[in-house]
Design an enzyme around this catalytic site. Structure first.
Site, PDB file in Angstrom:
ATOM      1  N   CYS A 172      -4.147  -1.613  -1.623  1.00  0.00           N
ATOM      2  CA  CYS A 172      -4.611  -2.478  -2.726  1.00  0.00           C
ATOM      3  C   CYS A 172      -3.431  -3.242  -3.308  1.00  0.00           C
ATOM      4  O   CYS A 172      -2.598  -2.670  -4.017  1.00  0.00           O
ATOM      5  CB  CYS A 172      -5.299  -1.624  -3.795  1.00  0.00           C
ATOM      6  SG  CYS A 172      -5.722  -2.548  -5.283  1.00  0.00           S
ATOM      7  N   CYS A 188      -3.301  -3.443  -7.122  1.00  0.00           N
ATOM      8  CA  CYS A 188      -2.861  -2.186  -7.739  1.00  0.00           C
ATOM      9  C   CYS A 188      -1.354  -1.970  -7.549  1.00  0.00           C
ATOM     10  O   CYS A 188      -0.665  -1.581  -8.479  1.00  0.00           O
ATOM     11  CB  CYS A 188      -3.576  -0.981  -7.117  1.00  0.00           C
ATOM     12  SG  CYS A 188      -5.317  -1.217  -6.807  1.00  0.00           S
ATOM     13  N   ASP A 189      -0.859  -2.166  -6.346  1.00  0.00           N
ATOM     14  CA  ASP A 189       0.490  -1.705  -6.012  1.00  0.00           C
ATOM     15  C   ASP A 189       1.484  -2.808  -5.627  1.00  0.00           C
ATOM     16  O   ASP A 189       2.668  -2.521  -5.414  1.00  0.00           O
ATOM     17  CB  ASP A 189       0.412  -0.695  -4.845  1.00  0.00           C
ATOM     18  CG  ASP A 189      -0.442   0.513  -5.210  1.00  0.00           C
ATOM     19  OD1 ASP A 189      -0.474   0.861  -6.406  1.00  0.00           O
ATOM     20  OD2 ASP A 189      -1.079   1.109  -4.319  1.00  0.00           O
TER      21      ASP A 189
END
Ligand code: NAP
Length: 319
Positions: free
Chosen positions: A139, A142-143
């Site tokens: 993701c 997200c990261d």
């Protein structure tokens, strides 16, 4: 769980990601005594990530498993009952509905919320586990922030891969887009955007055979991918700080055995009230949403489903 197996529960929530816990918080605060079947991966996908930096309310970021544990505590505080088992099947042919739990119990419920999420598909490489969350991710939103100014790779050729690559190109210095064929499957507009982006370099006809890195520090650190061109069989090491796998997700709907309507990829279809094709059966989160797939949107859908369940139970005179 109640000692009386014949007791009919108001609502059973299947799954324990952000959507499940949010639904449980709302329903327990409404005195509806929800039961959560937490499943095999308690806390869902967020428990596989390290720092969550985009969940509002945590300006310094928050550890994914801790965030989920807090949601669970919050749900329990208001009386949510949590059973650490999977639901293996549901029967919606007659009301109340029947759910079969992994431990063998049969539970009757007036309403069900399916919050079983989706699982990112992985490549099945040995290094995926070793470097998981330390250079192997699924993701970018997200990261991706961990790789500002670095070099990363995205694997895949569909809309997800092009979206991830475009997002990562805004943060990083360079993005390799590794695809096993020589043309993208992605929609024309997204493919063109990627191919025009000077920071993104497509690596065609190539598969990743493993992830390599440094294991000498406190945490593993990814340094390269072992890649192979499948046309000429040439293998080499590609220096990257991270790989984002974007080869699709699998919604966790298999246990439903086709009894609820899904799209062609297995995602549940819900109406504006989060209700599936069966009255009284709702869904929330990544199990129906393959577009946004964020913790905060999943939580929002969980809230919506809970409020709709409350209305449904009242409307039907069940509470
Ligand atoms: P997808 O369309 O199924 O594409 C998966 C990609 O990964 C394909 O290019 C496929 O290669 C590759 N792949 C699959 N297994 C692989 C493996 N083992 N090793 C290497 N490569 C592999 O999945 P998606 O991109 O996640 O999209 C899923 C759905 O969501 C689509 O309907 C898509 O349009 C939609 N979506 C839309 C948006 C948007 O509109 N903003 C964003 C994301 C997703 P091949 O091409 O060779 O099969």
């Amino acid at each position: 769980m109640s000692n009386n197996p014949k007791e009919i529960r108001n609502v059973v929530i299947v799954g324990s990601g952000p959507s499940g816990w949010t639904a449980a918080i709302y329903l327990s605060r409404a005195n509806l005594s929800p039961v959560v079947y937490a499943g095999a991966q308690v806390g869902g996908q967020l428990t596989t990530t390290t720092e969550v930096e985009n969940f509002p309310g945590f300006p310094e970021g928050r550890d994914g498993p801790e965030l989920m544990a807090d949601m669970e505590t919050q749900a329990k505080r208001y009386g949510t009952e949590v059973i650490y088992e999977e639901i293996e099947a549901i029967d919606v042919n007659s009301k109340p509905f029947t759910l079969k739990a992994g431990g063998g119990a049969e539970i009757k419920a007036h309403a069900i919320i399916i919050c079983t999420g989706a699982s990112p598909k992985l490549l099945g490489l040995p290094g995926e586990k070793t470097f998981w969350s330390r250079g192997v991710h699924t993701c970018a939103v997200c990261d991706g922030g961990f790789y500002r100014g670095k070099t990363v790779a995205v694997v895949g050729g569909g809309d997800s891969a092009t979206e991830e690559a475009t997002y990562l190109a805004k943060l990083t210095d360079k993005v390799y887009l590794i695809h096993r064929r020589s043309e993208l499957r992605a929609s024309k507009i997204m493919a063109e955007r990627v191919l025009k982006n000077p920071k993104i370099e497509p690596v065609w006809d190539t598969v990743v055979e493993d992830v390599g890195g440094d294991l000498s520090g406190k945490f593993p650190r990814t340094t390269h991918l072992k890649v192979k061109n499948i046309k000429n069989n040439k293998a080499n090491d590609l220096a990257v700080d991270a790989m984002f796998i974007a080869i699709g997700h699998t919604p966790n709907t298999k246990f439903l055995d086709g009894i609820l309507t899904t799209d062609e990829n297995g995602y549940l279809i819900v109406n504006d009230a989060q209700e599936t094709n069966v009255e009284g059966v709702y869904a929330a989160g990544d199990v129906h949403d393959h577009v946004y797939r964020q913790a905060i949107t999943a939580a929002g859908y969980g809230c919506k489903a809970a409020l709709e369940v409350e209305r449904y139970l009242t409307r039907k005179g069940l509470v």
